[in-house]
Design a protein around this motif. Structure first.
Motif, PDB file in Angstrom:
ATOM      1  N   GLY A   1      13.279  17.869  -6.168  1.00 41.87           N
ATOM      2  CA  GLY A   1      12.191  17.407  -4.888  1.00 41.87           C
ATOM      3  C   GLY A   1      11.837  16.219  -4.607  1.00 41.87           C
ATOM      4  N   VAL A   2      11.763  15.351  -5.553  1.00 45.89           N
ATOM      5  CA  VAL A   2      11.632  13.607  -4.914  1.00 45.89           C
ATOM      6  C   VAL A   2      12.316  12.907  -3.725  1.00 45.89           C
ATOM      7  CG1 VAL A   2      11.307  11.353  -6.492  1.00 45.89           C
ATOM      8  CG2 VAL A   2      10.141  13.623  -7.306  1.00 45.89           C
ATOM      9  N   LEU A   3      13.444  13.441  -3.536  1.00 47.12           N
ATOM     10  CA  LEU A   3      15.004  13.122  -2.912  1.00 47.12           C
ATOM     11  C   LEU A   3      14.478  14.346  -1.733  1.00 47.12           C
ATOM     12  CD1 LEU A   3      17.675  12.794  -5.495  1.00 47.12           C
ATOM     13  CD2 LEU A   3      16.675  10.921  -4.398  1.00 47.12           C
ATOM     14  N   LEU A   4      14.170  14.542  -2.009  1.00 48.16           N
ATOM     15  CA  LEU A   4      13.948  15.816  -0.655  1.00 48.16           C
ATOM     16  C   LEU A   4      12.834  15.315   0.131  1.00 48.16           C
ATOM     17  CD1 LEU A   4      14.428  19.380  -1.172  1.00 48.16           C
ATOM     18  CD2 LEU A   4      16.087  18.368   0.266  1.00 48.16           C
TER      19      LEU A   4
ATOM     20  N   ILE B   1       0.691  -1.669  -0.464  1.00 53.83           N
ATOM     21  CA  ILE B   1       0.127   0.212   0.480  1.00 53.83           C
ATOM     22  C   ILE B   1       1.052   0.921  -0.389  1.00 53.83           C
ATOM     23  CG2 ILE B   1      -1.458   1.362   1.044  1.00 53.83           C
ATOM     24  CD1 ILE B   1      -2.858  -1.292   2.317  1.00 53.83           C
ATOM     25  N   THR B   2       1.658   1.204   1.031  1.00 56.73           N
ATOM     26  CA  THR B   2       2.473   2.596   1.073  1.00 56.73           C
ATOM     27  C   THR B   2       3.443   2.607  -0.174  1.00 56.73           C
ATOM     28  OG1 THR B   2       2.987   1.954   3.041  1.00 56.73           O
ATOM     29  CG2 THR B   2       4.657   3.429   2.384  1.00 56.73           C
ATOM     30  N   LEU B   3       3.477   1.317  -0.894  1.00 57.26           N
ATOM     31  CA  LEU B   3       4.483   1.607  -2.007  1.00 57.26           C
ATOM     32  C   LEU B   3       3.659   1.540  -3.350  1.00 57.26           C
ATOM     33  CD1 LEU B   3       7.111   0.921  -4.261  1.00 57.26           C
ATOM     34  CD2 LEU B   3       5.891  -1.467  -4.432  1.00 57.26           C
ATOM     35  N   ALA B   4       2.460   1.773  -3.369  1.00 55.43           N
ATOM     36  CA  ALA B   4       1.598   1.791  -4.661  1.00 55.43           C
ATOM     37  C   ALA B   4       1.793   3.663  -4.416  1.00 55.43           C
ATOM     38  CB  ALA B   4       0.265   0.745  -4.270  1.00 55.43           C
ATOM     39  N   ILE B   5       0.889   3.835  -2.999  1.00 56.70           N
ATOM     40  CA  ILE B   5       0.699   6.044  -3.332  1.00 56.70           C
ATOM     41  C   ILE B   5       2.165   6.362  -3.258  1.00 56.70           C
ATOM     42  CG2 ILE B   5       0.472   6.853  -1.370  1.00 56.70           C
ATOM     43  CD1 ILE B   5      -1.616   5.070   0.647  1.00 56.70           C
ATOM     44  N   ASN B   6       3.445   5.857  -2.883  1.00 51.79           N
ATOM     45  CA  ASN B   6       4.276   6.662  -2.866  1.00 51.79           C
ATOM     46  C   ASN B   6       5.050   6.219  -4.859  1.00 51.79           C
ATOM     47  OD1 ASN B   6       5.593   8.414  -0.168  1.00 51.79           O
ATOM     48  ND2 ASN B   6       4.569   6.218   0.074  1.00 51.79           N
ATOM     49  N   ILE B   7       4.545   5.547  -5.299  1.00 57.91           N
ATOM     50  CA  ILE B   7       4.566   5.968  -6.703  1.00 57.91           C
ATOM     51  C   ILE B   7       4.322   6.983  -7.649  1.00 57.91           C
ATOM     52  CG2 ILE B   7       4.374   4.165  -8.618  1.00 57.91           C
ATOM     53  CD1 ILE B   7       4.805   2.037  -7.711  1.00 57.91           C
ATOM     54  N   ALA B   8       2.316   6.686  -6.984  1.00 60.05           N
ATOM     55  CA  ALA B   8       2.069   8.489  -7.238  1.00 60.05           C
ATOM     56  C   ALA B   8       2.869   9.680  -6.904  1.00 60.05           C
ATOM     57  CB  ALA B   8       0.710   7.873  -6.876  1.00 60.05           C
ATOM     58  N   MET B   9       2.948   9.670  -5.888  1.00 58.03           N
ATOM     59  CA  MET B   9       2.962  10.827  -5.155  1.00 58.03           C
ATOM     60  C   MET B   9       4.320  11.183  -5.226  1.00 58.03           C
ATOM     61  SD  MET B   9       2.215  12.589  -3.007  1.00 58.03           S
ATOM     62  CE  MET B   9       2.532  14.981  -2.473  1.00 58.03           C
ATOM     63  N   MET B  10       5.657  10.367  -5.952  1.00 56.09           N
ATOM     64  CA  MET B  10       6.817  10.700  -6.350  1.00 56.09           C
ATOM     65  C   MET B  10       6.359  10.992  -7.920  1.00 56.09           C
ATOM     66  SD  MET B  10       9.411   8.327  -4.722  1.00 56.09           S
ATOM     67  CE  MET B  10      10.634   8.430  -3.342  1.00 56.09           C
ATOM     68  N   GLY B  11       5.434  10.369  -8.303  1.00 48.58           N
ATOM     69  CA  GLY B  11       5.786  10.982  -9.682  1.00 48.58           C
ATOM     70  C   GLY B  11       4.783  12.026  -9.760  1.00 48.58           C
ATOM     71  N   THR B  12       4.175  11.645  -9.026  1.00 50.09           N
ATOM     72  CA  THR B  12       3.049  13.698  -9.168  1.00 50.09           C
ATOM     73  C   THR B  12       4.112  15.322  -9.158  1.00 50.09           C
ATOM     74  OG1 THR B  12       1.626  12.244  -8.385  1.00 50.09           O
ATOM     75  CG2 THR B  12       1.104  14.743  -7.965  1.00 50.09           C
ATOM     76  N   LEU B  13       5.404  14.684  -7.818  1.00 49.01           N
ATOM     77  CA  LEU B  13       6.495  15.742  -7.343  1.00 49.01           C
ATOM     78  C   LEU B  13       6.981  15.883  -8.715  1.00 49.01           C
ATOM     79  CD1 LEU B  13       7.055  14.773  -3.696  1.00 49.01           C
ATOM     80  CD2 LEU B  13       5.380  16.578  -4.479  1.00 49.01           C
ATOM     81  N   LEU B  14       7.522  15.340  -9.409  1.00 47.65           N
ATOM     82  CA  LEU B  14       8.571  15.078 -10.739  1.00 47.65           C
ATOM     83  C   LEU B  14       7.890  16.011 -11.258  1.00 47.65           C
ATOM     84  CD1 LEU B  14      10.902  14.030 -11.241  1.00 47.65           C
ATOM     85  CD2 LEU B  14      10.196  11.778 -12.733  1.00 47.65           C
TER      86      LEU B  14
END
Length: 502
Positions: free
Chosen positions: A467-470, A401-414
């Protein structure tokens, strides 16, 4: 192994290890072909995100249900069905000629892969007797699964260089046939005649919650995060979450028993699961884009460079075991999460310096390797033996669940970071819609740009990755502190009281 295991058990273990290798490869080999999919089948950045997320979301969907179904209808039977399904859906992905069809195939593949993973763990526990034989079997499974995860990027790159991107999927058809034949002949059938009732409501409501939240994060830039439609999706996610909590608190055999969170060791280790998948694993989806688009490496070279990120995860578990024996999981897990955060900070500074991201990637990989094994052992060992299955399911669900949400979140931030940099660098007459489209293409791996835009695009991507790394660094450091608090707060309080009383 030859002394401990019979010939039949050796062949059964071979089948289990091949299934584990398929699971690991399918997670880590696909990211290196995302830039190719962007070019050859014209997949948008959002579609590339869903190609990855469809698999993890589908795994989460079947994860908790599979154990109960396998206990009821037979672990070998469900294992064979899942292997067959994995092979067929891999064929579908390899034959697909559109992003939508790949996403559909990946969802079905994820359901098969999640079921296969749960079944193989159950088979290891039922077919191999406790003691040295079972320890040998679980060690072999862990090594092969780690090999698939660690070397997946390089193997994916080599497959593309020697054949085509389709074979990154089609190779699993061949492996699935071999695995199925070995499993049919050598895996013993087993059931649990006292199996528990399937928590259908919990499965459906949790899946709907994660799917709604992921859709909101992924599509929010297009539909508007504060638009009526966006807020409606958030409302659906919250409603499904409340329904899930309601069901779990009243179900006789819940998939998530919230009372276990009172166990501080279990909760602290579960934050370790969340922390690893908050930053390390989702960033692996986007790191190949950095190597190929920003640095200009070919797909094989990008896969080799990714070994700096993934290979240390395979080498550190023996050291992690010794560190836990000496210092305890309550020290090692939070320290490992903090190490991942330090690795992300080093990668952030490396983007803007001369050292590059490799030193930080190595540090993050080492820290992940020191964290993963203690987390797995602690989540299953902190609870009574009759709750080990539920603990393992909660651990795996938290990860996915964390992986799925953060794939989306990191993509949005990128995309947001790239777009912001483009707005500052390009003339004001460019439309916001045009900049959004260009930002998504760059984030998806587009590098066939006019020379006048090439340097601007490279700097914009570096800004986006910053931004993604931060985000990854800050998030995992906060989770490290929270994990440390859960593991150690009560101990410190007790020591403080003892000093006062003395």
């Amino acid at each position: 192994m030859a002394v401990l295991l019979s010939t039949r058990n050796k062949l059964a273990l071979t089948a289990v290890c091949l299934a584990a290798m398929m699971s690991g490869l399918e997670i880590s080999s696909v990211p290196v072909i995302l830039p190719i999919l962007e070019k050859q089948i014209h997949a948008s950045f959002t579609q590339l995100q869903w190609i990855m997320n469809a698999y993890t979301l589908a795994c989460t969907t079947v994860l908790m249900a599979t154990g109960t179904l396998a206990d009821r209808f037979g672990r070998k039977r469900l294992f064979l069905i899942s292997i067959t399904g994995f092979g067929l859906t891999s064929l579908l992905c390899g034959a697909a000629n559109s992003p939508s069809l790949i996403i559909f195939g990946r969802f079905l593949q994820g359901m098969s892969g999640g079921a296969m993973l749960i079944c193989l763990i159950a088979i290891l526990s039922s077919q191999f007797p406790p003691g040295k034989a079972r320890n040998t079997a679980f060690t072999a499974w862990g090594v092969v699964f780690g090999f698939g995860l660690g070397f997946g990027p390089m193997i994916g790159g080599l497959i593309v260089a020697l054949a085509s991107w389709q074979w990154v999927f089609l190779i699993h058809v061949v492996i699935a046939i071999i695995t199925g034949l070995l499993a049919y002949k050598n895996v013993e059938e087993s059931r649990d005649h006292e199996n528990q009732q399937l928590d259908v409501g919990g499965v459906v409501s949790l899946t709907a919650t994660v799917l709604s939240l992921t859709f909101y994060i992924t599509q929010g830039g297009q539909i508007g995060y504060l638009s009526d439609r966006g807020l409606f999706i958030v409302g659906i996610a919250l409603l499904c979450l409340m329904i899930f909590i309601y069901i779990e608190r009243r179900h006789p055999h819940p998939m998530f028993d919230f009372t276990v969170f009172r166990n501080r060791a279990f909760s602290g280790a579960l934050l370790g699961s969340i922390g690893m998948n908050f930053s390390f694993w989702p960033f692996m989806i986007y790191l190949p884009i950095y190597f190929q688009t920003v640095l200009g490496y070919d797909i094989v070279t990008a896969g080799l460079y990714l070994l700096a990120y993934t290979l240390p995860t395979l080498l550190m578990p023996p050291l992690a075991t010794r560190l836990v024996s000496r210092f305890g999981a309550g020290k090692v897990i939070p320290s490992g999460l903090l190490g991942i955060g330090i690795g992300f900070w080093l990668m952030y500074f490396g983007l803007h310096g001369t050292i590059g991201v490799l030193p930080g990637a190595v540090v993050a990989g080492v820290a992940l390797g020191l964290t993963n094994t203690p987390v797995t052992h602690t989540t299953t060992g902190a609870l009574p033996a009759n709750r080990a299955g539920m603990a393992s399911g909660m651990d795996m669900s938290a990860r996915l669940i964390t992986l799925a949400i953060n794939i989306a979140m990191m993509g949005t931030l990128l995309v947001a970071g790239v777009k912001l940099a483009l707005c500052e660098a390009l003339p004001a007459e460019n439309s916001m819609q045009g900049l959004q489209s260009l930002a998504e293409k760059l984030a998806g791996g587009e590098n066939s740009l006019p020379p006048a835009l090439a340097s601007v695009a490279r700097e914009a991507l570096i800004s986006g990755f910053s931004g993604v790394l931060l985000y990854g660094a800050a998030g995992v450091c906060i989770l490290a502190l929270a994990s440390h608090f859960l593991f150690n707060f009560r101990v410190k309080s007790a020591l403080g009281r003892a000093e006062i009383e003395s």
